[in-house]
Design an enzyme around this catalytic site. Structure first.
Site, short mmCIF file in Angstrom:
data_model
loop_
_atom_site.label_atom_id
_atom_site.label_comp_id
_atom_site.label_asym_id
_atom_site.label_seq_id
_atom_site.Cartn_x
_atom_site.Cartn_y
_atom_site.Cartn_z
N LYS A 42 0.88 -0.90 0.01
CA LYS A 42 0.18 0.03 -0.28
C LYS A 42 0.85 1.13 -0.11
O LYS A 42 0.19 2.32 -0.73
CB LYS A 42 -0.70 -0.10 1.08
CG LYS A 42 -1.99 -1.89 1.41
CD LYS A 42 -3.19 -0.93 2.66
CE LYS A 42 -3.83 -2.26 2.25
NZ LYS A 42 -4.33 -2.47 3.98
N VAL A 43 2.09 1.40 0.66
CA VAL A 43 3.08 2.68 0.84
C VAL A 43 3.88 2.09 0.75
O VAL A 43 4.77 0.85 1.11
CB VAL A 43 2.61 3.02 2.46
CG1 VAL A 43 3.47 4.43 2.72
CG2 VAL A 43 1.73 3.89 2.42
#
Lengths: 342, 342, 342, 342
Positions: free
Chosen positions: B297-298
């Site tokens: 996600k990041v």
């Protein structure tokens, strides 16, 4: 240097604690004569037991945090099975990514904190603090949600209605009967998810909406309406909160919602919160019940916050109430029956 | 003994800090050579400035906690007005109970912590930590939400669509132009509220649904779909999170949602979180971006969490970015235009 | 893969923030009209300024945590140089391992959190969160303490007396004049260390005692006696605490100690604490000043706790007081002169 | 409106939890298969049990926080009585104000948080969070310390030596045999208090020094020297820390002190800390054992920090170790005998 091998990393399954296998009552009774959080926990236990003795009281369990991946699934399921909880309000991840996911036969695994997250990502392993999940299993769970959505009449549903369908699915296709979504389905205990799309359900439902023109929608207003109706129908209510977040606020707000609908309902008579949140940042999760009483949401007579992490405090509290046995005089409220389809 | 008099208690208005009136740059530059959270804050400031310099980057602001009641409304509005934020994802209370509420001409008031909450309730004063609100004003806000809902075609809307209507309402009937909902309306900045009903909006909308057979609904799936679409359309994304909760998770999840829709999008390239949450309870709010990177996600290259309460850290960060001026080369992205009605 | 090279790792020196180079007053004035910790910080700033205006007030600075290694040395030194602090009570590490250490010409270095601590140990690099120290420099500091002890008449000394000798040593042999131990020496500001041996001083002193039969000792009772004498001689007192721990308790206790000696002294009239500690574990560091007032230690009229990490909050507060300029009317109290040798 | 009546307020005595009366083993074994702090606690329990099985290991208990006033006295006493702890390092308040105090026949009382502290002060009732103490009893305790000091030969003593005299006093005049200072006296378990004067002892000793020209002193260097000698004499060491503060640092530092004395001792092989402190402020109390290993103080193989308040976690851990029974093969080490007078 550690080798990252998917099979090796996903080996030790998280096992769910069984509150029937130990007895915390003598310890909690001792805690009552001590100080700080031990005494607060003892008081919370006693309040929960009082809730269960109160024949007029509908009990509401609020869930936030990664509780099921951490091994608390059976605790929740048993509270439902023993008629200790009448309504559940939860974050989406607990319901879909964790409980329903395990109901489909998947597992969470003991991992470790200082993992190399880039390597985990390459292996499609997701990490929650010290716990690992197979991302491929999660994708399968997402697709099951889509399948359920595809099979439903294209309408606006409350999360409660959708979760009921998930319970029905587990009844037919489930591979692990310890799911509390399944237990709630059988016991007609309604489960609400005020931020339902903020979870694995969201993935499946977005896919559903992207692929079908005539698709279902999840109407969070309907959720709030239904939960408020249940609050109105209950003579008294008691709330047991594990963590804070949206479930905490949502349940507290029903008292005000009833008032806006022109119906005078009492504040929540009993309120317990197990939390690590702090009141000093002014946010909802750590806000005190005294503050909530200024809003007319929670009565101050039987409220207790316990500062502690839930994997320790929640089994102790549930265990205490289980062994005190006041639930034996309670009946299933079958509140899902209140609603047409439930 | 203090006398509880409503007029006396609701006297000192909360005033919103203006980041144009001071300059934190020299202090933040010094923080960069220090340690602990001062250095973390300095690094977060630099990452935000880098985001603003990156022409390919869509910036997303996540909001949770009682930020507007605490005096941070103008900070948010200015970030929007100076093209420093392209998308907002927020908890419901900030949008409806606090910002829209003040846009209608109402106020929050300086209160105090050790108030007698029973007496406050009798006076219809609500308390948020050290802040007071007139419950009668809030009811008026609820009814305005109902009025807006009544005027809309009975369909399923995303929260973004409804909040756009709120902005339009403020444009016609607003009494305080500093509202950031209004600023976003004018700048075509989309605002998403994944748990929209969990707020004052919920009260108005439940009332709307109870009174009208043909009523609108708020489809949280649609929100997720729309935000995912924006993620897909953005070359790169950077997230500035104030607090955690549902907004944090919702935005992080869009990367996975895109993947499920079959579209390969990069992870969020930049990520900042200002928070007091702790990772040790395994919950989402305090989970590290390193953990988020295991989920894909990041990205780990430009991420920074700052441990500190947002009323202090957020103005410092916004002020730094404002005075560095990298936003001067940015244009309004008008992302609301992406959608038919927006 | 990162290479661990001592020279590379110890390259970027920690630089101490200079409160003369920026101005936090406009921001703090804005904070005063906001909520939560920004307002608490503003109130703390105002209380400190009030303390400085109060001609009868002796100001006591309590220090705990790794403040000097984090870049706060100059802040403390300037509070002393501008007559804003009359007495310092500190943990040992701040005085010896950090301030005196830098006074000898050594440095702290910017490091990082996720270091391989085993490799650091092999290189003789010590880590404090995100900061690195050369263990060989620390050993040199320990030996300097021993040298000072060796040169003293074998008697029982208070930590204050020993720290005065350290200041004298810096006056002759110091290599960095920004040391606040040195500033205090010149200004005759007494510094107390109630747990002096629990620091780099302990290493030097243990070595001293092991090698010399006729050796000095550090009598912590003498410290308490001397600090109580200063409390008794002060008309009013105000305490500015950065962190909690032993210094917080020690200073609070002087009011009771005076009482036990048969002298009626007022409670501390002003009290400020900058802390991240929480009251819910019942420990001293997070205990409220209201609680302290039950013990007769702190007056409730002018007290404020601020929840926040000190590398951010302390420079803001010191800066505010510096720029308000109330210290300009204060004189050096030269409290070290009170004692024979001081 | 509550009436403040001293007799009413000091009615319900704090009762100390008895680890022999319940069995946490099945729960802890379940915790081991869960996540977050439950698993951390289970691992800490196993490490403590391993320490007790290791014949070469000297066990050191570090105590900080208001543990005895909170009902943990018997837990500590039993750890000593069952040869599970060989050395104690503690904050002063636990030893003097709380344990010795109760040994003299005084009590702590269940109080409440939202007390009117001004009224408590008028009644000479002191508050620790939710616990009350009779200030007059505390004064009597102070005077007993003075009496003991008056009876001693005027010399420089380590806190260990003075606390041994307190044990001797309890042996003759004590009124409650459950004191752990008394238990340690009988078992020849040395107790160190690195900041001894920062407690009720300080009051008595200041009075002693003020009244007698030839008086004793408490030499904290001697403490450090003695504890380092014990570290050197131990083949291996394991540290069980409840809270952080000075005791944590003091014990960790002995490894370095030995090295400075020219003696190569191993790092602490085992290390456990039960704490609510957070590493993000860079202070010692929350600093990780991984960080301590960069300093060469703690080995990384068997270390575990548990995030939780000690009134809950400490009895669970002590109970587990008690019921596992590995202590049955341990003998009293009688380390006080190491020293001439001990």
């Amino acid at each position: 240097m550690m080798k990252y091998n998917k099979k090796e990393l996903l080996k030790q399954k998280i096992q769910h604690i069984d509150i029937k296998k130990f007895n915390s009552v003598p310890m909690i009774e001792s805690f009552n004569h001590m100080a700080f959080q031990s005494r607060n926990l003892a008081r919370a236990c006693k309040i929960y037991d009082t809730m269960l003795k109160d024949k007029d009281c509908t009990t509401i369990l609020c869930l936030a945090g990664s509780l099921v991946s951490a091994g608390l699934k059976k605790v929740i399921a048993e509270l439902i099975n023993y008629n200790m909880i009448d309504i559940v309000v939860s974050s989406g991840a607990i319901i879909v990514d964790q409980d329903f996911f395990e109901g489909l036969g998947f597992h969470h695994y003991r991992g470790f904190i200082n993992a190399d997250d880039n390597k985990l990502r390459e292996l499609m392993i997701d990490r929650i603090y010290d716990t690992f999940i197979d991302e491929e299993d999660l994708r399968s769970c997402d697709m099951t949600v889509k399948k359920i959505a595809d099979s439903m009449k294209p309408e606006a549903y409350s999360s409660r209605e959708f979760i009921y369908e998930m319970g029905k699915y587990l009844d037919k296709h489930g591979k692990n009967s310890e799911s509390f979504v399944y237990a709630a389905y059988k016991k007609e205990v309604p489960i609400f998810c005020p931020a339902f799309s903020d979870s694995s359900a969201g993935f499946g439902l977005v896919f559903h909406q992207a692929k079908k023109k005539d698709h279902i929608s999840i109407d969070s207003v309907k959720d709030f309406k239904e939960l408020t109706d249940l609050k109105i129908k209950s003579k008294e209510t008691g709330v047991l909160m594990v963590g804070g977040g949206v479930p905490k606020n949502f349940v507290q707000d029903t008292v005000v919602a009833a008032d806006i609908l022109g119906i005078n309902t009492p504040m929540h008579k009993y309120a317990i919160q197990l939390t690590v949140a702090d009141e000093r940042d002014g946010a909802l999760s750590g806000s005190t019940f005294k503050e909530a009483s200024s809003w007319g949401k929670v009565d101050q007579s039987f409220e207790q916050m316990v500062f502690g992490e839930a994997t320790i405090t929640f089994p102790l509290l549930a265990n205490y109430a289980y062994h005190k046995g006041s639930w034996k005089h309670r009946k299933t409220k079958k509140l899902n029956d209140t609603f047409i389809n439930g």
